[in-house]
Design an enzyme around this catalytic site. Structure first.
Site, PDB file in Angstrom:
ATOM      1  N   GLU A 105       0.819  -1.191   0.125  1.00 40.34           N
ATOM      2  CA  GLU A 105       0.104  -0.001   0.049  1.00 40.34           C
ATOM      3  C   GLU A 105       0.884   1.382   0.014  1.00 40.34           C
ATOM      4  OE1 GLU A 105      -4.118  -1.488   1.843  1.00 40.34           O
ATOM      5  OE2 GLU A 105      -2.264  -1.708   3.286  1.00 40.34           O
ATOM      6  N   GLU A 125      -3.599  -9.902   3.539  1.00 44.89           N
ATOM      7  CA  GLU A 125      -4.682  -9.579   4.706  1.00 44.89           C
ATOM      8  C   GLU A 125      -5.394 -10.606   4.693  1.00 44.89           C
ATOM      9  OE1 GLU A 125      -2.679  -5.453   3.897  1.00 44.89           O
ATOM     10  OE2 GLU A 125      -3.330  -7.195   2.782  1.00 44.89           O
TER      11      GLU A 125
END
Length: 240
Positions: A105, A125
């Site tokens: 990210e 995740e």
């Protein structure tokens, strides 16, 4: 001693993250990046910023031990990444090793990405029962479209550098030292008049996004014991 430092040389600002072996995203790294970014922002003479890591890997995810630290929140991380993306001068990131979770990210918030051969990039995740919380569900689909973004986030699989290059996740794949090839890419970018590119303001590439989202949503709802999957699909739907 801070695990993040800023310096400039040859007209290029450089932020170095050095907390090996995995350079995990933590509150101290968050604060260090913020302070280093402020130094770059204060020097208007620098036309470009390069972010890179020392050690065997780029940021390989967030430090799970800090998930309960209220100062290390999704809001705080997103504020920093939005600030990086909003820079008016190009931000290049040099990637190597494993670029996962918050590290991915961070890379997506930068304007240009160049990866060392052998690098692997992903948003795993879902394997922890959660969803990417620092803009991954918003930036990745705008970059590569719904199908690949959903595949990566719902499976958690990392993609190798060459696949990342072919899909447009990275702009170049190089061999050698991340600092060296990052600087070389940055200099070439400046010579070509490169400007910032912000994924949050970018439309997704053409594609049958509605079909991909509908299929993923139906599949996710077949596994209600994994609510993160449906949440990921709904976030991607909002991004597009």
């Amino acid at each position: 001693m801070s695990n993040v430092t800023f310096h400039s040389a040859d007209g290029i600002g450089r932020i170095c993250i050095s907390h090996p072996p995995l350079n995990l995203f933590s509150h101290s790294l968050l604060m260090g990046l913020s302070a280093a970014l402020a130094q770059f922002e204060a020097d208007a003479s620098l036309p470009l910023l390069l972010i890179y890591c020392e050690g065997p890997s780029f940021v390989a995810g967030a430090d799970i031990a800090e998930f309960n630290n209220p100062a290390f929140s999704a809001e705080a991380i997103n504020a920093l990444l939005n600030r990086i993306e909003a820079q008016t001068r190009p931000v290049v990131v040099a990637l190597h090793g494993t670029v996962l979770g918050a590290g991915m990210e961070l890379a997506l918030a930068c304007h240009y990405r160049v990866a060392q051969k052998g690098t692997r990039l992903g948003l795993p995740e879902v394997k922890l029962g959660i969803l990417p919380g620092a803009g991954g569900t918003q930036r990745l689909p705008r970059l590569v479209g719904a199908s690949l973004a959903l595949d990566m986030m719902l499976s958690g699989r990392p993609v190798p550098a060459q696949e990342a290059l072919a899909s447009g996740i990275v702009d170049a794949v190089e061999e050698g030292d991340p600092l060296a090839f990052g600087l070389a890419f940055g200099r070439q970018l400046l010579a070509q008049g490169g400007q910032p590119r912000r994924l949050s303001a970018q439309s997704a590439p053409p594609g049958e996004h509605s079909q991909a989202i509908a299929a993923a949503l139906e599949a996710a709802r077949q596994s209600p014991q994994y609510p993160a999957k449906e949440a990921i699909v709904l976030c991607v739907q909002q991004a597009l």
